[in-house]
Write an enzyme that holds these catalytic residues in place. Structure first.
Site, PDB file in Angstrom:
ATOM      1  N   LYS A 162       0.897  -0.954  -0.086  1.00 27.26           N
ATOM      2  CA  LYS A 162      -0.234   0.199   0.305  1.00 27.26           C
ATOM      3  C   LYS A 162       0.763   1.208  -0.411  1.00 27.26           C
ATOM      4  O   LYS A 162       0.764   2.580  -0.597  1.00 27.26           O
ATOM      5  CB  LYS A 162      -0.742  -0.152   0.798  1.00 27.26           C
ATOM      6  CG  LYS A 162      -1.820  -0.950   1.137  1.00 27.26           C
ATOM      7  CD  LYS A 162      -3.061  -1.632   2.486  1.00 27.26           C
ATOM      8  CE  LYS A 162      -4.184  -2.266   2.411  1.00 27.26           C
ATOM      9  NZ  LYS A 162      -4.800  -2.492   3.301  1.00 27.26           N
ATOM     10  N   ASN A 205      -4.984   1.935  -1.763  1.00 26.38           N
ATOM     11  CA  ASN A 205      -5.284   0.494  -1.719  1.00 26.38           C
ATOM     12  C   ASN A 205      -6.095   0.569  -3.109  1.00 26.38           C
ATOM     13  O   ASN A 205      -6.559  -0.335  -4.004  1.00 26.38           O
ATOM     14  CB  ASN A 205      -6.743  -0.005  -0.721  1.00 26.38           C
ATOM     15  CG  ASN A 205      -8.080   0.754  -0.282  1.00 26.38           C
ATOM     16  OD1 ASN A 205      -7.749   2.279  -0.712  1.00 26.38           O
ATOM     17  ND2 ASN A 205      -8.573  -0.020   0.137  1.00 26.38           N
ATOM     18  N   ALA A 262      -2.234  -0.227   6.275  1.00 29.94           N
ATOM     19  CA  ALA A 262      -3.967  -0.533   6.847  1.00 29.94           C
ATOM     20  C   ALA A 262      -3.856   0.239   7.656  1.00 29.94           C
ATOM     21  O   ALA A 262      -5.058   1.261   7.545  1.00 29.94           O
ATOM     22  CB  ALA A 262      -3.891  -1.931   6.506  1.00 29.94           C
ATOM     23  N   GLY A 301     -13.622  -8.345   9.796  1.00 30.31           N
ATOM     24  CA  GLY A 301     -12.772  -8.256   8.527  1.00 30.31           C
ATOM     25  C   GLY A 301     -13.938  -7.696   7.223  1.00 30.31           C
ATOM     26  O   GLY A 301     -13.730  -7.252   6.379  1.00 30.31           O
TER      27      GLY A 301
END
Length: 275
Positions: A72, A93, A137, A245
């Site tokens: 990322k 992302n 993240a 998630g």
């Protein structure tokens, strides 16, 4: 899904890629919206990212890429342009490829995470938050949680220097909010968030000692495989509320499609649901 010569291709940059869940949701949603596009895993080692990026630029039927661990931050450096919070944080992302091969990156992780919490009936505003991790993240989640109005954010990371660097960046963007670096200890926190890959795909570890989790807290994990990570199993055993998630991912699918394929003809768009 019928793939033909006009199908737009999106690659999912990851390393490893076996755990990816995004292609399943993304492709099903494209079918629902009658968009001729497909998302395929692209397992690329960090040392090969530059050469893979050259392929991304030159593939004329490529619409872009969805980007996950560990790429990322590196992917942001390869983009020709960053938009929105991606520009502030240097993390992406999702990357759109233009017809001339130029790439534009955005960051939806944080927006998706907060939306996922709210869709699950949890409001982060006013909460004390322990964030585990300081990578790409976690960076996205941190800024989104601060924008959502958390009263305090404490970053815990094995590399203290990296945690301090992230905290300093966030303080510049959010000068009036309380942002600290601390240990991976969940006592006293309303919301505990795993922003790392710890617990992924058979890893038996937890990013925090579950014995420190308080029954009244919410514990969220961005890992999607398994759905019940060691952290979530431990939190549930302690009586805490848990948040898987998949919620973060589900909240981003239409954002990805609109950004990558906004020029495609779309049909009616029913609400995306997860089991």
């Amino acid at each position: 899904m019928e793939i033909d010569g006009r199908t737009r291709v999106i690659v999912h940059l990851a390393y490893p890629s076996a755990h990816l869940r995004t292609p399943t949701l993304f492709n099903a949603r494209c079918v629902e919206r009658q968009i001729n596009a497909v998302l395929v895993p692209w397992e690329v080692a960090p040392s090969d990212l530059a050469s893979a990026w050259a392929g991304l630029r030159s593939g004329r039927n490529l619409a872009g890429a969805i980007v996950t661990i560990p790429h990322k931050e590196a992917a942001a450096r390869h983009c020709d342009r960053l938009e929105g919070v991606a520009s502030d944080l240097g993390v992406v992302n999702v990357v759109r490829r233009a017809s001339d091969g130029l790439t534009t990156g955005r960051l939806y992780d944080g927006e998706g995470f907060v939306a996922g919490l709210r869709n699950d009936g949890y409001e982060p505003r006013g909460q004390r938050v322990l964030l585990l991790g300081a990578g790409g993240a976690a960076t996205a989640l941190a800024q989104a949680l601060l924008a959502a109005g958390v009263v305090e954010l404490v970053i815990a990371n094995r590399n203290i220097e990296r945690a301090e660097a992230l905290a300093e960046r966030l303080r510049v963007l959010n000068p009036s909010q309380r942002i600290l670096v601390g240990p991976a200890n969940a006592r006293g926190f309303d919301l505990v968030v795993n922003g790392t890959s710890v617990g992924l795909d058979g890893d038996p570890a937890s990013p925090v000692d579950v014995e420190t989790i308080e029954p009244a807290s919410m514990v969220a994990d961005i890992v999607m495989k398994p759905a019940m990570t060691p952290l979530l199993r431990g939190a549930e055993a302690r009586g805490a509320r848990i948040h898987q998630g998949m919620h973060m991912l589900a909240a981003q699918i239409d954002l990805f499609i609109d950004f990558l394929l906004g020029d495609a003809q779309t049909a009616a768009q029913p609400t995306l649901r997860i089991a």
